[in-house]
Structures are given as C-alpha cells and as structure tokens.
Design an enzyme around this catalytic site. Structure first.
Site, PDB file in Angstrom:
ATOM      1  N   ARG A 506       0.800  -1.223   0.000  1.00  0.00           N
ATOM      2  CA  ARG A 506       0.000   0.000   0.000  1.00  0.00           C
ATOM      3  C   ARG A 506       0.834   1.275   0.000  1.00  0.00           C
ATOM      4  O   ARG A 506       0.443   2.286  -0.559  1.00  0.00           O
ATOM      5  CB  ARG A 506      -0.928   0.014   1.227  1.00  0.00           C
ATOM      6  CG  ARG A 506      -2.020  -1.054   1.192  1.00  0.00           C
ATOM      7  CD  ARG A 506      -2.670  -1.225   2.556  1.00  0.00           C
ATOM      8  NE  ARG A 506      -1.721  -1.709   3.544  1.00  0.00           N
ATOM      9  CZ  ARG A 506      -1.258  -1.004   4.576  1.00  0.00           C
ATOM     10  NH1 ARG A 506      -1.670   0.228   4.774  1.00  0.00           N
ATOM     11  NH2 ARG A 506      -0.366  -1.512   5.412  1.00  0.00           N
ATOM     12  N   THR A 554       8.954 -10.120  -1.725  1.00  0.00           N
ATOM     13  CA  THR A 554       7.570 -10.551  -1.926  1.00  0.00           C
ATOM     14  C   THR A 554       7.590 -11.817  -2.792  1.00  0.00           C
ATOM     15  O   THR A 554       8.651 -12.283  -3.199  1.00  0.00           O
ATOM     16  CB  THR A 554       6.764  -9.494  -2.698  1.00  0.00           C
ATOM     17  OG1 THR A 554       7.203  -9.505  -4.069  1.00  0.00           O
ATOM     18  CG2 THR A 554       6.981  -8.098  -2.141  1.00  0.00           C
ATOM     19  N   ALA A 610      17.040 -21.089   0.236  1.00  0.00           N
ATOM     20  CA  ALA A 610      17.100 -19.876   1.074  1.00  0.00           C
ATOM     21  C   ALA A 610      18.540 -19.372   1.174  1.00  0.00           C
ATOM     22  O   ALA A 610      19.127 -19.011   0.161  1.00  0.00           O
ATOM     23  CB  ALA A 610      16.492 -20.137   2.439  1.00  0.00           C
ATOM     24  N   GLY A 663       4.808 -23.255  11.991  1.00  0.00           N
ATOM     25  CA  GLY A 663       5.105 -22.137  11.077  1.00  0.00           C
ATOM     26  C   GLY A 663       6.037 -22.539   9.941  1.00  0.00           C
ATOM     27  O   GLY A 663       6.661 -21.699   9.315  1.00  0.00           O
ATOM     28  N   GLU A 666       3.556 -22.692   4.176  1.00  0.00           N
ATOM     29  CA  GLU A 666       2.895 -21.455   3.729  1.00  0.00           C
ATOM     30  C   GLU A 666       1.598 -21.343   4.529  1.00  0.00           C
ATOM     31  O   GLU A 666       1.106 -22.358   5.048  1.00  0.00           O
ATOM     32  CB  GLU A 666       2.550 -21.573   2.237  1.00  0.00           C
ATOM     33  CG  GLU A 666       3.731 -21.603   1.294  1.00  0.00           C
ATOM     34  CD  GLU A 666       4.526 -20.317   1.315  1.00  0.00           C
ATOM     35  OE1 GLU A 666       3.916 -19.232   1.340  1.00  0.00           O
ATOM     36  OE2 GLU A 666       5.771 -20.408   1.331  1.00  0.00           O
ATOM     37  N   ASP A 677       6.161 -25.043  -5.873  1.00  0.00           N
ATOM     38  CA  ASP A 677       7.299 -24.263  -5.405  1.00  0.00           C
ATOM     39  C   ASP A 677       8.615 -25.016  -5.675  1.00  0.00           C
ATOM     40  O   ASP A 677       9.612 -24.427  -6.102  1.00  0.00           O
ATOM     41  CB  ASP A 677       7.097 -24.022  -3.901  1.00  0.00           C
ATOM     42  CG  ASP A 677       8.107 -23.068  -3.363  1.00  0.00           C
ATOM     43  OD1 ASP A 677       8.200 -21.953  -3.903  1.00  0.00           O
ATOM     44  OD2 ASP A 677       8.843 -23.456  -2.430  1.00  0.00           O
ATOM     45  N   LYS A 681      11.880 -24.128  -8.110  1.00  0.00           N
ATOM     46  CA  LYS A 681      13.281 -24.143  -7.679  1.00  0.00           C
ATOM     47  C   LYS A 681      14.135 -25.003  -8.611  1.00  0.00           C
ATOM     48  O   LYS A 681      15.252 -24.620  -8.978  1.00  0.00           O
ATOM     49  CB  LYS A 681      13.388 -24.672  -6.249  1.00  0.00           C
ATOM     50  CG  LYS A 681      12.849 -23.664  -5.222  1.00  0.00           C
ATOM     51  CD  LYS A 681      12.821 -24.271  -3.836  1.00  0.00           C
ATOM     52  CE  LYS A 681      12.302 -23.273  -2.831  1.00  0.00           C
ATOM     53  NZ  LYS A 681      11.903 -23.900  -1.569  1.00  0.00           N
ATOM     54  N   GLY A 796      12.965 -20.385   6.268  1.00  0.00           N
ATOM     55  CA  GLY A 796      12.910 -19.627   7.514  1.00  0.00           C
ATOM     56  C   GLY A 796      13.346 -18.201   7.254  1.00  0.00           C
ATOM     57  O   GLY A 796      14.188 -17.943   6.389  1.00  0.00           O
TER      58      GLY A 796
END
Ligand code: ADP
Ligand code: ASP
Ligand code: MG
Length: 818
Positions: A506, A554, A610, A663, A666, A677, A681, A796
């Site tokens: 935003r 993002t 990652a 956690g 997704e 996903d 990769k 993570g």
C-alpha cells in the site's frame, strides 16, 4: 606585506562589508596590507547583461536601473549600520559612479554597440563601488587608507585568447606611481590598463588574478583569497556534501585544479605567485578563525590524488577524414587556426593513426572554432579529404589532480572504473605529461554523478549501497532488522549501507538520508507515496543515488515482471521471489541481458535453498567449465519436515498440521503440497545449468491430487486433507517394509526435470534429510562418482534474510568482477 582579496560572495550585503572591514581593520594592526575587492555578488552578472544588450543595439534600461538600485540599497543600509560614516563623501562617490555609468551607456547607445574600452569601464563599476564603500567604512573605524588605481599600473596584454598580465611593466609602473602607501591600501580588482592604454578586464572571476599581480608588485609574502568557503575542497562542495577540506597543496596542484574548473580560484592566479614564491591562502570571510588552505611550493606526500574538479559547458571539436593520414602538419594547421581566432583550447586528444584530432574549447567558442576550421580547410573539405567538422556541445571535463600521481600505477584505472560504475560514458581522455592530472570528457548532464562516485571511490573509499526493501512480511522485516543490527559493523569496515526506501503493497516510504530503522513501521504507515518504478526513478535522480538496489521480499508476480525496467533504470535487483526466474525463458534471458548492458547485478541466491550457497556455487562450477550431469535434491523445507514426520508414525494430515503449527508451511499448506514451489526451484537450477526449459516442461507429481492442491482456502484444505490419508498411507507402509523412506525429490537428468515422491534406501544421499533441512546433490563432470552436496536449513525468515543480505553486499560499487 600581505595582499587580501575579498570576492563578491564576501561582499554580498552591508553585513558582509562589515565583516570584511573588521578583518581588514584587525590585519591593519599587524602590518601593512593591500586589499583587493570584487564587485558585490551578482553585480558583475548584471553589468555583463547590460553590455550584451548594448552590443545588441538594445536600449533596455532595466539592467542599469537594477544595478543602481541594488548598490544604493547596500549604501542606504550602511548609513544605518555605520551612523558616523561620511554620508556626503560616499554619496558624492556614488553619484559620480552612476553619472559615469550613464555616460558610458548613453555613448554606447549612440554608437549602437559597446567598444571594448567602454565595456571594461562599465564592467568595473561594481569593483569601484566596493572600494568606495569599504574605504568609507574603514575610515569610520579610524583607519588611514590609500587607494590604488589599477589603471595606473596593472597592464594587460589582451592579444591572445585570454587576457594576461604584463608583470614586468606592471611592476615598474607600480613602483613609479605608488612609492608611499598607507598601512591599508585598497584596490578594485578585475580591471586594469591594456598595452594600448585603454581600460581592459582580466576576464570573469579575474579579481583573484588582480590580487596575485598586486602581490607581485608589492613583493608580498602572502596573498590571501577570502571567499565564502573554508578553503579548497577535494571536490566542488556544491556537488559533494562530504568533500574534504585540503590544508595544504602545491602551486602545481592549485593551478591544475583551477584550470580544470574549481571556481574557488581564477586559473591564472597561481602562476605569478608561484614564480615569485608568494604563498597563497584561501580563507573564509564568514569564519576568519579557520586556517584555510595553504598553497605553496610544498607538496604533501602521502596523498596521491589530491582533488577532483569539473569544468562545465565544454564543447568538443572533431577534425577527421580519410585524407588526414597523409597530410603533413595537420595538428599545427588546426591549432594555429584556432589560436589566430583567439580561441582557447582546454585539452587535446589525437588518435595514434592521426586519423582524427579532437579538442575541447569553451562551449561559447565552439561555433567560432568551427567557422575558422571551415575556412582554413575549405579545400580539403570540398574535396572530401576531411569529414565535415563536427562539434559536440554540452560536455564537461572531469579531472583528477595530484602531484603524487606521478609514477603511481592504477590511478587511471580506478578513475575510469568509478566513471563506469556511475554509468558515465567517457568521450575522450587526456593525461598531462607530468602525470599531475588525468581528465575525462563526459556528457555535461552526467557531471554530478561522475564527481560524486569518483569522490566516493577515490577519496572516501567508502562504497555506498542505497537499498529499497519491497515487501514487509516476515522476511522483509527480518532483513531490515539484520541490516539495522549490522550497520555499525559495516560502517567500521567503511561500507555505507542505507535503506532509503521501504514499500509494502500500500505504501512507500522514502528518505535519501537513510530511513531510521529503529522505528520505520509507523513512518511507513504514515507515508503518502506508493511504490512505482516512476516514483523510484525520480527519487534516485533527485537524490543522485548511484548504487540503488531493489530487494524484493515478496512473491508478487507483477513486481517480478518489472525487474527488467528496474535494471534498465540502473537498479541492481536482489530477490527472494522466484517468479522472475521461472517466467518464460525469454524474460529470463532479457533480465540477464539488461543486467549486462547496464552493468547492474541481478542476484537471487535465496531462490533455491534460502540462505544456502547454491546458485553462487553452481555458477562457480559452470564458470570453471564443469557440467551438471545429474541433480537430486530436497528443495522444500516444509516437505522435508512433513516427510520426516511420516516415518515417525504420523499420517500425512497429522504431519501437515504439525508443520503448519510450527510455522514451517505457507499459510495455506496446499501451496507446499502442490509441489509447484519445488518445481520452480528445480527450474532455476536447471536454467543455471544451461537448460532452456519452461515451467510447463517440468514433470510434476504433487504430494496430494490436483483437486486438493488447487484449494485456495487454507481452512477448507486442512478440513479435506485427512480424507486423503487413507490413500496415502499404503505408500508409507510399503516404503517402510522395504527399509526405505519417502522423500519429495526434485531431479534433473538427461535434460529433463522431475519433481515427485521417491522411496529411497539408506544408500541414497537424501535418505537422512528431514526435519526441515534441504539438501542438494550435484553430480557433475568434476564431482563424481560422489556428488557435490550442499545441505542445511533451506527455509525460515532469518536464513532467507541473511541470504538476501549477502546478495545486497555483493552489489558493492566496485565488486563487478562476476
Ligand atoms: P568569490 O565570490 O569569493 O570569488 P567564487 O564563487 O568565485 O567566490 O568561488 C568560491 C566558490 O567556489 C565556493 O563557494 C564553491 O562553491 C566553489 N568551488 C568550486 N570548486 C571548489 C573547490 N574545489 N573548493 C572550494 N570551493 C569550490
Ligand atoms: N566581479 C568580477 C566577476 O564577477 C571579478 C571577480 O569577482 O573576480 O567576474
Ligand atoms: Mg571568484
């Protein structure tokens, strides 16, 4: 004896005159001094414009009125500030000046042009005013003064392109006229007398030169140039906010610097001082207590490059043509013609094949230069031995100056590298044979960036990164925190990493000084901007940011599809978002081409594993000539965890619930279990290894059937998942019966990529990879029969942010090697 020269910036208003009077008054107590004054700031510009309009036959009175108005305002004010000043004497002097100015203007109007002597007399009006006013103020302060008239001694030879002083004649005339001066003598700068007896000027900014000539005539020990800055800086302080003040420099260095544009000194000032071993000091009228910069024969050791300067409004003339090769004495013909036309040449460069001579002249003289060359080479041009003389306007010369650049290696390389990092194209280069200066001709509008980056690389030696963090989810937030924590340590290592922009979906928060990372969220919420390429483009232009980096935290497709434009606009792109590298192969290639063309980095180490160093290692192997023969890997942290739990006795739905609660998945675990996903990769790895594949080429076996994997609502998915356990359970049991584990594996072999469940025994490299770990086994030409294995946590927020951070640091200004 000392000579003190005060420039227009030191005489801008009555308060400035007062400061000058105090300085002069105090100096007068310590010994004899001679004071040279410029016109009050802005007055000479108006006088030049008046002369121009007279030459154009224009009878516009407004400049003349404005000049007199401005001068009389300073005068009026001085009556208030110095109530005991001799009103009558000064009013008479001012009246004389205005009457004289009017006579000169009327005379020129009658002639419809302004003869050179009249011009010089008009132009000197401001200096005469300064002398009259300062003289009255000094007398009010109780000083005895005498006036020096430069027209009685300061002899100017104006036959060449630029006026020069006739020092010997000036010295003789001075001693003939001024044998007895008071302790304080005052002289107007800028003008003098020509060899033919007419009034002449020393050219714009010439009062510095007047002071140097007077210093020679009075045999001064020191010539002080008082201005509005603390001395000579290593770059124009108007362009570079953190330019350093130079304490000492040699005559040579000062000469080169002023010749190549440092406005603080008129270029001809130093030569007479140096010939007569008169020291020069640049001082600030507004802070007289500061020592300023000393210019003398001493040259400081230790600093190889002393300063960088910029000369603007330069034009480059090109003389070239097929016929030039054989023509004898071309250079001499070109430059004699130019010199006969009284045009000054700033620098010359000639190609070794003598096919082309290029040289720079002041922009205002370019057309005259072209005309004179057209005349000189009329015949050659007609016979097409020469190409039409070309003129390139709006250029600038950027110059590095330093006595100790002599015989040092690598300085030019650093200079040109800095220019290339600022994405400044070099049009021509020149180095003087004494190696005290190296100059590059560039487009004028790129000067600010060029000077800023050169200053940063060559003097501050502190590379800067200007980061824009896009996306403030867990990874974005963690990255900002890591940067904040690390900033002091980077600073100690002389790296300046500033987050200048933060955006979410935003809002966009911008701050060119660097956003306060202690408390950025409220500021972002209050921001009025929104993220757009145009907004960021305008921002980097206005803030002159040279190493801007977009960090995409993002997984937004539209942002990924705008990387091309960001790279084109000069941003580096660092991304955790896989959407760009897994879009069409065309786009994939386009991004790399744009990054190469613009010399920007496109870095995406976090796309796979990652923070694990996958891409960099793979690229390293490929560069070293290795080939990927086969690949197998567990590329999803959440699936690595879930599959591990399956063999601890949990069902697929139980393992997924557990992973979600921790956690590791997704928000909607369907996205993990769809396998998409992982497919992205493996595509990134495959493309890195040289395979031109599309996402649709990947053979994908989702963990759950498509109708489940396509459920977009997380709650609905979690409700329906247990129904699938029954179908899935036998697979687990079968593996266990064989002493094997199920693993979700991506593989590349024979130019094909596959993603799916495999049952592996204990000899398989991925057998023991669970608990959220990633592992990649690269079977390459060099690494065989045992593969090159990379293993560790591959998901993570903290490891991903650390991976992004690593990429950001790889964009450092001079790290373009890869
Ligand atoms: P004055 O009116 O005193 O003659 P000028 O405007 O001619 O002053 O020269 C002083 C100005 O020169 C400074 O205000 C500064 O902006 C500019 N300048 C350009 N390059 C340099 C430099 N390398 N060091 C100091 N000042 C510089
Ligand atoms: N007043 C003159 C000029 O503005 C000379 C000087 O200030 O040095 O060019
Ligand atoms: Mg000046």
């Amino acid at each position: 004896m000392k000579v003190l020269k005060f420039g227009g910036s030191s005489l801008a208003n009555t308060t400035c005159f007062k400061q000058v009077a105090n300085i002069v008054h105090d100096y007068g107590k310590t010994g004899p001094i001679a004071v040279v004054l410029s016109a009050p700031q802005g007055i000479t510009n108006l006088l030049v414009s008046l002369v121009d309009s007279l030459n154009e036959g224009n009878s516009n009175q407004s400049d003349q009125e404005l000049i007199l108005q401005k001068l009389s305002a300073i005068l009026e004010d001085s009556f208030t500030q110095f109530p005991s000043i001799d009103h009558d004497a000064i009013a008479v002097a001012f009246e004389d000046l205005s009457v004289r100015l009017n006579q000169l203007v009327q005379g020129a109007k009658l002639l419809s042009h302004c003869p050179s002597a009249t011009q010089a007399q008009i132009l000197g009006t401001g200096e005469k005013f300064s002398v009259a006013l300062l003289n009255a103020i000094l007398q009010t302060l109780g000083n005895e003064t005498s006036l020096i008239d430069p027209e009685k001694f300061l002899t100017i030879d104006d036959r060449a392109a630029e006026p020069v002083a006739e020092l010997e004649i000036s010295k003789k005339r001075f001693s003939d006229n001024y044998s007895n001066l008071s302790t304080i003598a005052i002289m107007p700068g800028f003008f003098g007398v020509k060899l033919n007896g007419e009034t002449g000027t020393l050219g714009r900014n010439g009062s510095d030169y007047s002071a140097a000539i007077l210093a020679v005539c009075v045999q001064a020990k020191t010539c002080e140039i008082w201005t509005d800055v603390d001395g000579v800086y290593n770059a124009d302080p108007r362009l570079v906010a953190d330019a350093h003040l130079i304490d000492k420099m040699s005559y040579h260095e000062a000469m080169e610097l002023s010749y190549f544009g440092a406005k603080v000194l008129h270029p001809k000032t130093i030569a007479p001082l140096s010939q007569n071993q008169i020291r020069c000091r640049i001082k600030n009228t507004h802070s007289p207590q500061n020592p300023g910069t000393l210019i003398s024969s001493e040259s400081t050791v230790g600093e190889m490059v002393k300063a960088i300067s910029n000369l603007s409004d330069v034009a480059m003339i090109n003389v070239s043509g097929p016929g030039m090769k054989g023509m004898v004495g071309m250079a001499s013909r070109v430059f004699s013609a130019i010199s006969l036309a009284d045009i000054s040449v700033i620098m010359i460069s000639q190609s070794s094949a003598e096919y082309c001579i290029s040289f720079c002249v002041p922009g205002s003289e370019a057309e005259a230069a072209r005309d004179c060359l057209n005349q000189t080479f009329e015949l050659e041009l007609k016979n097409e031995l020469l190409e039409p003389i070309s003129v390139r306007q709006n250029l600038a010369v950027v110059t590095l100056v330093g006595d100790h650049m002599q015989q040092q290696k690598g300085i030019a390389a650093k200079f040109f590298k800095a220019l290339s990092q600022a994405r400044v194209n070099i049009i021509a280069i020149a180095q003087d044979s004494s190696e005290r200066s190296i100059s590059a001709v560039i487009r004028g509008q790129r000067t600010d960036d060029a000077i800023k980056v050169c200053h940063q690389n060559l003097f501050l030696k502190k590379p800067a990164i200007d980061a824009f963090v896009i996306g403030c989810g867990t990874v974005g937030k963690e990255l900002i925190q890591q940067i904040h924590r690390q900033q002091p340590r980077l600073n100690d290592k002389n790296i300046s990493l500033n987050v200048v922009g933060i955006a979410n979906s935003r809002k966009l928060l911008l701050d060119k000084q660097g956003i306060n990372l202690e408390n950025w969220l409220p500021a972002l919420n209050d921001a009025s901007d929104q993220l757009s390429l145009q907004r960021l483009q305008a921002f980097i232009l206005e803030a002159h940011l040279n190493n801007p980096v977009i960090i995409d935290c993002t997984s937004n497709e539209a942002i990924a599809m705008s990387y091309h434009e960001y790279l084109q606009s000069g941003f580096h792109v660092v991304t955790a978002n896989k959407k760009a590298n897994t879009a069409s192969f065309d786009y994939y290639q386009k991004l790399r081409d744009a990054a190469d063309a613009k010399q920007r980095r496109f870095l995406y180490e976090t796309n796979v594993g990652a923070g694990l160093p996958v891409i960099d290692n793979l690229q390293g192997l490929m560069r070293a000539g290795d080939e990927l023969v086969q690949f197998e890997g567990i590329l999803s942290g959440s699936l690595s965890y879930i599959f591990g739990e399956l063999h601890q006795g949990l069902s697929l739905s139980e393992a997924t619930i557990k992973a979600k609660d921790l956690g590791y998945t997704e928000p909607n675990p369907a996205e993990d279990l769809s396998g998409l996903d992982v497919a992205r990769k493996v595509l990134v790895i495959a493309r890195e290894a040289g395979l031109e594949l599309e996402l649709s080429d990947i053979e994908l076996e989702p963990v759950v059937p498509e109708e489940l994997a396509n459920i977009t609502d997380a709650d609905e998915f979690m409700r329906k998942l247990p129904d699938f356990d029954q179908t899935f359970q036998p697979k687990i049991e079968k593996a266990q019966q064989n002493g094997e584990y199920l693993r979700y594996i991506a593989s590349i072999e024979g130019g094909k990529c596959k993603v799916g469940i495999q049952s592996v025994d204990s000899s398989h490299p991925l057998y023991s990879v669970a608990d959220g770990e990633n592992a990649l086994a690269l079977h390459t030409r060099y690494y065989q029969p045992k593969p090159y294995v990379i293993r560790g946590y591959g998901a993570g927020a903290s490891v991903t942010a650390a991976g992004l951070f690593g990429d950001v640091l790889r964009t450092l200004a001079w790290d373009h090697e890869h």
